[in-house]
Design an enzyme around this catalytic site. Structure first.
Site, PDB file in Angstrom:
ATOM      1  N   THR A  79      11.280 -44.052  -8.189  1.00  0.00           N
ATOM      2  CA  THR A  79      12.076 -42.846  -7.953  1.00  0.00           C
ATOM      3  C   THR A  79      13.574 -43.045  -8.115  1.00  0.00           C
ATOM      4  O   THR A  79      14.311 -42.080  -8.250  1.00  0.00           O
ATOM      5  CB  THR A  79      11.817 -42.319  -6.527  1.00  0.00           C
ATOM      6  OG1 THR A  79      12.213 -43.317  -5.578  1.00  0.00           O
ATOM      7  CG2 THR A  79      10.346 -41.989  -6.341  1.00  0.00           C
ATOM      8  N   GLU A  98       0.825  -1.206   0.000  1.00  0.00           N
ATOM      9  CA  GLU A  98       0.000   0.000   0.000  1.00  0.00           C
ATOM     10  C   GLU A  98       0.865   1.265   0.000  1.00  0.00           C
ATOM     11  O   GLU A  98       0.533   2.249  -0.674  1.00  0.00           O
ATOM     12  CB  GLU A  98      -0.914   0.020   1.233  1.00  0.00           C
ATOM     13  CG  GLU A  98      -1.898  -1.132   1.290  1.00  0.00           C
ATOM     14  CD  GLU A  98      -1.399  -2.322   2.095  1.00  0.00           C
ATOM     15  OE1 GLU A  98      -2.205  -2.933   2.806  1.00  0.00           O
ATOM     16  OE2 GLU A  98      -0.175  -2.643   1.993  1.00  0.00           O
TER      17      GLU A  98
END
Length: 376
Positions: A167, A58
């Site tokens: 894997t 902001e």
């Protein structure tokens, strides 16, 4: 609210979210936030939170808008803060700038804010509205939100596998299943995380350092090389302290070592922290570890480990998201499985919701979340 206003609110909030994503790798431990200020249909200010300790989104947007912020509408992806931290309250800055309306994507679950920012704005006579593109805003800060709402970090498990769900070869050989594009994507997952968590077994097998390799991060949407302002905390679970201090993992920099053994001063002398969290059967207490990490302000944890540790987290329901990288190859029936998770019946099989599938180079990337977490 008219349909035209709703359309405009969504349009400008989408831009604020785009700005917030620029802080994906740099805002920790703060959330990623963007802000757009619009006056008379013209964007007069934009900003995003770059890093902790610096001005919030902001403030950057208000500085760009200057006097044109008077009577404008501010779109912000998270409720403006109302408390004094390392920077002043953003709610006060918006009031002092004279904005007429503030639209927030969502309320801030931080107990120090929790609606107080919007209340302060409303008390000052500013029109406030929240809930615009809230789902997208929540997706931008999953770790921050989970830590604030549940007191736990968000755990993202990264796994690379073959088409037959393996894997590594039986010998442990696994480099490289996937290609360069997938490895670059993994580097970006590390870069956005508060911490990278692995196991001693994985490090011993691969000689891994678990660092972020800047050269592999790639480019942002504007074609600029991505850079990392702070490295993630490197954590290794080593229940029996098998990993020698001479290992490349330790030589790469300070690490948090989690063990089931008593504290050994040699680790502190070498620049590492040794945390003893003994659980059952000589294993580390994973639930206790997650509580400790949340208490330290670590809210996005990337779990990069083998079948044993990932399986242990999965069985405890501690994984919030799976990032599965699938290579177009077969490793065969003797190769290592994706997870150590003994199941004997189909009704025991956990169900996942696949939220995204996309090509990454020659490989595929699948994002999935446990069914129980769907929509949370």
């Amino acid at each position: 609210m008219s349909s035209q206003t709703a359309i405009l609110d969504a349009h400008y909030m989408a831009r604020a979210l785009e700005l917030a994503r620029k802080g994906l790798y740099s805002t920790h431990p703060n959330p990623r936030v963007g802000c757009v200020i619009v006056r008379d249909g013209e964007v007069v200010g934009e900003g995003w939170h770059v890093r902790a300790g610096e001005p919030h989104a902001e403030v950057h947007a208000l500085r760009q808008a200057g006097e044109r912020a008077q009577g404008a509408c501010a779109y912000v992806t998270l409720e403006p803060c109302s408390h004094q931290g390392r920077t002043p309250p953003c709610a006060n800055a918006l009031i002092e700038a004279g904005v007429a309306r503030v639209v927030a994507a969502m309320r801030d679950p931080n107990p120090q804010v929790a609606g107080q920012g919007l209340q302060r704005l409303a008390a000052a006579g500013i029109e406030v509205h929240s809930g615009v593109l809230e789902t997208e805003a929540r997706a931008l800060n999953p770790g921050f939100l989970k830590r604030m709402e549940q007191g736990l970090p968000f755990v993202r498990a990264k796994l690379a596998m073959s088409l037959d769900g393996r894997t590594a070869m039986a010998s442990g050989e696994s480099q490289w299943i996937t290609g360069p594009a997938a490895r670059s994507a993994v580097q970006r997952l590390r870069a956005r995380s508060s911490a990278v968590l692995t196991s001693a077994a994985s490090v011993l097998m691969d000689g891994a350092r678990m660092t972020v390799r800047g050269a592999e991060l790639g480019l942002d949407a504007e074609g600029t090389a991505l850079s990392l302002s702070r490295p993630p905390v490197r954590i290794v679970i080593d229940g029996r302290l098998r990993l020698p201090l001479e290992a490349p993992f330790y030589q790469a920099g300070p690490a948090l070592v989690v063990t089931a053994q008593p504290v050994d001063p040699a680790y502190a002398a070498a620049g590492h922290e040794l945390l003893s969290l003994p659980g059952e059967a000589g294993h580390v207490d994973l639930a206790a570890l997650l509580n400790v990490l949340a208490a330290r302000g670590l809210h996005e944890i990337l779990l990069e480990a083998g079948a044993g540790l990932v399986g242990a987290f999965a069985q405890q329901g501690a994984i919030d998201e799976y990032q599965l990288f699938v290579a177009g190859t077969f490793l065969g029936s003797a190769a290592r499985p994706l997870l150590d998770w003994p199941l004997s019946r189909m009704d025991q099989a956990p169900r996942l919701t696949i939220t995204d599938v996309r090509a990454v180079g020659d490989d595929w990337r699948i994002t999935a979340i446990p069914k129980a977490a769907d929509g949370v």
